[in-house]
Design an enzyme around this catalytic site. Structure first.
Site, PDB file in Angstrom:
ATOM      1  N   CYS A 154       3.555   8.459  -1.000  1.00 29.71           N
ATOM      2  CA  CYS A 154       4.969   8.256  -1.305  1.00 29.71           C
ATOM      3  C   CYS A 154       5.661   7.526  -0.164  1.00 29.71           C
ATOM      4  O   CYS A 154       5.051   7.205   0.859  1.00 29.71           O
ATOM      5  CB  CYS A 154       5.661   9.591  -1.573  1.00 29.71           C
TER       6      CYS A 154
ATOM      7  N   CYS B  36       5.371   8.997   3.292  1.00 29.77           N
ATOM      8  CA  CYS B  36       4.109   8.696   3.986  1.00 29.77           C
ATOM      9  C   CYS B  36       4.223   7.373   4.735  1.00 29.77           C
ATOM     10  O   CYS B  36       3.759   7.238   5.874  1.00 29.77           O
ATOM     11  CB  CYS B  36       2.959   8.613   2.982  1.00 29.77           C
TER      12      CYS B  36
ATOM     13  N   ASP C 184      14.398 -34.128   1.063  1.00 30.18           N
ATOM     14  CA  ASP C 184      13.959 -35.367   1.686  1.00 30.18           C
ATOM     15  C   ASP C 184      13.647 -36.337   0.545  1.00 30.18           C
ATOM     16  O   ASP C 184      13.343 -35.914  -0.563  1.00 30.18           O
ATOM     17  CB  ASP C 184      12.722 -35.109   2.528  1.00 30.18           C
TER      18      ASP C 184
ATOM     19  N   ASP D 224      10.208 -33.742   8.756  1.00 26.34           N
ATOM     20  CA  ASP D 224      11.021 -32.755   8.028  1.00 26.34           C
ATOM     21  C   ASP D 224      10.882 -31.352   8.607  1.00 26.34           C
ATOM     22  O   ASP D 224      11.655 -30.460   8.252  1.00 26.34           O
ATOM     23  CB  ASP D 224      10.600 -32.713   6.550  1.00 26.34           C
TER      24      ASP D 224
END
Length: 733
Positions: free
Chosen positions: A15, A18, A415, A629
């Site tokens: 769970c 944990c 671009d 870029d």
């Protein structure tokens, strides 16, 4: 930023509590800077500033009550699936007779098993099949924390213990025992965990599908040796690999002989086979079609594109989304709060009725209904399903943060070259000045030789075509350039045949005092038509001389306009940035429907534009493919790189599109929206089970069987909801 990263497999978690406990244990290890645990993948990603011994991590996890193993070790976490399924069947078989009397009572029947038989049926369910809850709960108690297993162990033990007490104590009349409550709750929780494990395997199907693409051997052809099948780890860069018809491509490389069609659908999402000829690149894991290919190896093992894709998907699925912080904060206090509510429920009912029996049963129901299984799975299950289906369609999402940010994007910056256009410009016109056209082309090709720039390839292709068509005696020899200098964002400078030459933008020519007026009017006309202009000049002797104008044409990609229209339909603004001239940029933008264009930009200028948009409050995604870029991709809220571009761009981006297809930009944003919609739905259901269920249980409006069923199926419903993402498909234009 941490320099070292390890992934650890963890067993025994159940769970959200944990997860919190393991992260706390790992964070206490000296040298660990950050630890993120994923319940759905049952792994922990540990960051550190120096290499850490696995034994130290294993010891910390062991103290927290769980077992750890290295990811490289043989996987064992799915091995118990069949035994768990058998355990569920046996537990159900023993529990069913206990439920029959209760069901019969609903229809007016009165059947009651002897107390000794109820005890005999419930005991193995409680202590044999339910032993896992005692072991995990005991470890949680020793570690001073609470988990789902502790709640199940406490709740069912209370019901079982009360039943034993009532069976042994002298009673008048018919006994009402609760053996069916303890046995059925254990059985339902086991069923829920088994279904949950099966569902989690489906969320990881994308990773397994990619891993299965890797061939174990390759047929290698080495000089002086016959073809031999070698283990893939023995193949070296530069080896020639033989790919026969119908076989998987074993390595990344370049075709040196043969022609065929290659199916790359599981890698790029491209639905149709792609034609491959000499000089084309192929990717390991693709399927060769009808022809024989000889491939020169460029990458093997962990360096192949397939291995990198798998690492990206694994990283994204293991990472935590920012929204998970809320879940972690709740989980930190959840189990202790539930135990307090259960104690208050017991005390309140005892004081109100004077009877410990209903008080204890209602407290049991509170503990059972409150188990936080679904809470821990809500976010990672959706992220695993979303990133998995995206990868299957050619969209690689590097981390959960990129996935979450993509849904907030309101401005996409493109671009131009290679992103919105084909990125394969051709030399449309060459206008010479002061030299003839052949000489101008010869000089321009010499400067560009060795460059990987798309305009350079266009010039070299034009030179090759001119040489092939020229009469034998009129062919010009290829020249070599020396002292080549790249002038970032402007062009090139080189010495060719004794001349100091410049090849580049109008800005470069203006800086060097080159008079462009002889060809300026024609250049303006060509720019207005969408051509990219480069100038060739002789800069030697103090006074530069214009030698010619090169006009390049680069057509927009087939679906670029549709991609822009899809973004506009989502209410997302589009911007185009380019280093090209204003006329060329404006022509492309007009053809695609992009309203905002900024041209003549250097790489640093693109970053400045991104920063300005962010300062205006925009949520910006940058789409690019080139080295220039990379700074802008890193500066944007979300960087989206085309895999057809450079590795630098892909490393700087949070999302990589495996096909150079602009339509995938809108698809990436769409899967982000859908994934986080599933996360919100999952968190809603995970919380509603507890927010609505705990008060109902505290006020005695639920019985243990119903509480057990609701808790067991809460996690299954969360994962099943996440698995609906697997049906997602990119839009078809």
């Amino acid at each position: 930023m941490s320099q070292f990263q390890q992934t650890v497999r963890i067993e025994g978690m159940s769970c959200a509590s944990c997860v919190r406990r393991v992260e706390k244990a790992l964070g206490s290890v000296p040298g660990v800077s950050h630890a993120a645990v994923n319940l759905a993948t049952e792994t922990a990603r540990v960051d550190s500033d120096a290499p850490l011994a696995f034994a130290a991590l294993q010891q910390a996890i062991g103290k927290a009550g769980y077992s750890a193993s290295e990811v490289a070790a043989p996987a064992t976490q799915h091995a118990p699936l069949i035994p768990e399924g058998l355990a569920v069947l046996l537990a159900a078989a023993l529990s069913l007779p206990l439920v029959v009397p209760m069901v019969a009572e609903w229809f007016g029947g009165h059947v009651m098993l002897p107390a000794w038989l109820q005890w005999a049926l419930a005991t193995p369910v409680q202590f044999v099949f339910g032993a896992r809850f005692y072991r995990a709960g005991w470890k949680a108690l020793k570690a001073g924390s609470g988990t789902m297993d502790l709640l199940v162990a406490l709740g069912t033990s209370a019901a079982y213990g009360l039943s034993v007490y009532l069976a042994l104590a002298p009673q008048d009349g018919m006994l009402h025992l609760y053996f069916e409550a303890s046995a059925v709750v254990v059985t339902l929780v086991l069923l829920g965990k088994w279904l949950e494990a099966r569902a989690k395997r489906q969320t990881a199907s994308a990773i397994r599908a990619l891993q299965e693409l890797r061939p174990a051997t390759a047929r290698v052809r080495r000089e002086g040796e016959s073809d031999a099948d070698l283990p893939i780890e023995h193949v070296r860069v530069g080896d020639i690999v033989v790919i026969r018809a119908g076989e998987r491509v074993a390595v990344d490389g370049e075709v040196v002989d043969g022609a065929s069609h290659v199916d790359e659908s599981l890698i790029t999402g491209e639905s149709l086979p792609v034609a491959k000829h000499v000089g084309d690149r192929v990717t390991g894991g693709a399927i060769n079609g009808e022809g024989l290919l000889l491939v020169r190896t460029s990458a093997t093992g962990a360096e192949t594109m397939l291995s990198r894709i798998i690492r990206l998907v694994e990283d994204a699925q293991a990472a935590k989304a920012p929204v998970q912080k809320l879940v972690d904060q709740v989980a930190a206090v959840f189990v202790p709060v539930v135990l307090v509510i259960a104690l208050l429920t017991f005390a309140g009912w005892w004081l109100a009725t004077g009877n410990a029996e209903p008080a204890l049963i209602n407290a049991v129901v509170v503990m059972v209904i409150a188990c936080p299984c679904a809470l821990g799975l809500a976010t990672p299950a959706a992220i695993m399903a979303g990133t998995g289906v995206a990868a299957r369609h050619g969209i690689l999402i590097k981390d959960a943060e990129a996935l979450e940010m993509a849904r907030q994007v309101d401005t996409v910056v493109f671009d131009k070259t290679g992103t919105l256009t084909q990125g394969r410009p051709v030399l449309a016109q060459l206008l010479p000045h002061a030299v003839d056209a052949a000489r101008a082309l010869q000089l321009a090709a010499a400067i560009q030789r060795g460059s990987e720039h798309s305009l350079a390839r266009a010039v070299l292709d034009a030179e090759a075509a001119a040489s092939a068509s020229a009469p034998a005696g009129a062919k010009l020899a290829a020249l070599a350039a020396s002292e080549v200098v790249t002038l970032a964002g402007r062009g090139l400078q080189a010495r060719v045949d004794g001349q100091e030459l410049l090849l580049g933008s109008g800005r470069l020519m203006a800086e060097r005092g080159i008079d462009l007026s002889p060809l300026q009017q024609r250049a303006t006309e060509l720019e207005a038509q969408g051509h990219t202009i480069s100038w060739l000049a002789d800069a030697g002797g103090g006074n530069g001389v214009l030698l010619g104008l090169l006009a390049f044409a680069d057509q927009p990609k087939a679906n670029a306009r549709a991609a822009v229209e899809r973004l506009h339909a989502r209410g997302i603004a589009t911007v185009m940035l380019t280093g090209d001239n204003q006329g060329s940029a404006q022509a492309v933008a007009q053809a695609l429907g992009i309203g905002t264009v900024e041209a003549n930009l250097l790489p640093a200028d693109k970053t400045t534009v991104i920063a300005r948009l962010k300062a205006e409050g925009k949520r910006v995604a940058m789409v690019g493919d080139g080295i220039n870029d990379a700074p802008a991709l890193a500066a944007a809220h979300v960087g989206i790189a085309m895999a057809t571009g450079t590795d630098v761009a892909m490393n700087a981006a949070g999302i990589t599109l495996m096909r150079g297809e602009p339509l995938l930009v809108a698809d990436a944003i769409d899967i982000s929206h859908r994934t986080f919609s599933k996360i919100r739905q999952n968190l809603f259901w995970a919380f509603i089970y507890n927010v609505a269920g705990i008060p109902l249980a505290a006020f005695g409006m639920l019985n243990p069987l119903l509480a057990g069923a609701a808790m067991a199926f809460s996690s299954v419903s969360v994962i099943s909801n996440a698995l609906l993402l697997r049906r997602w498909q990119p839009s078809k234009e």
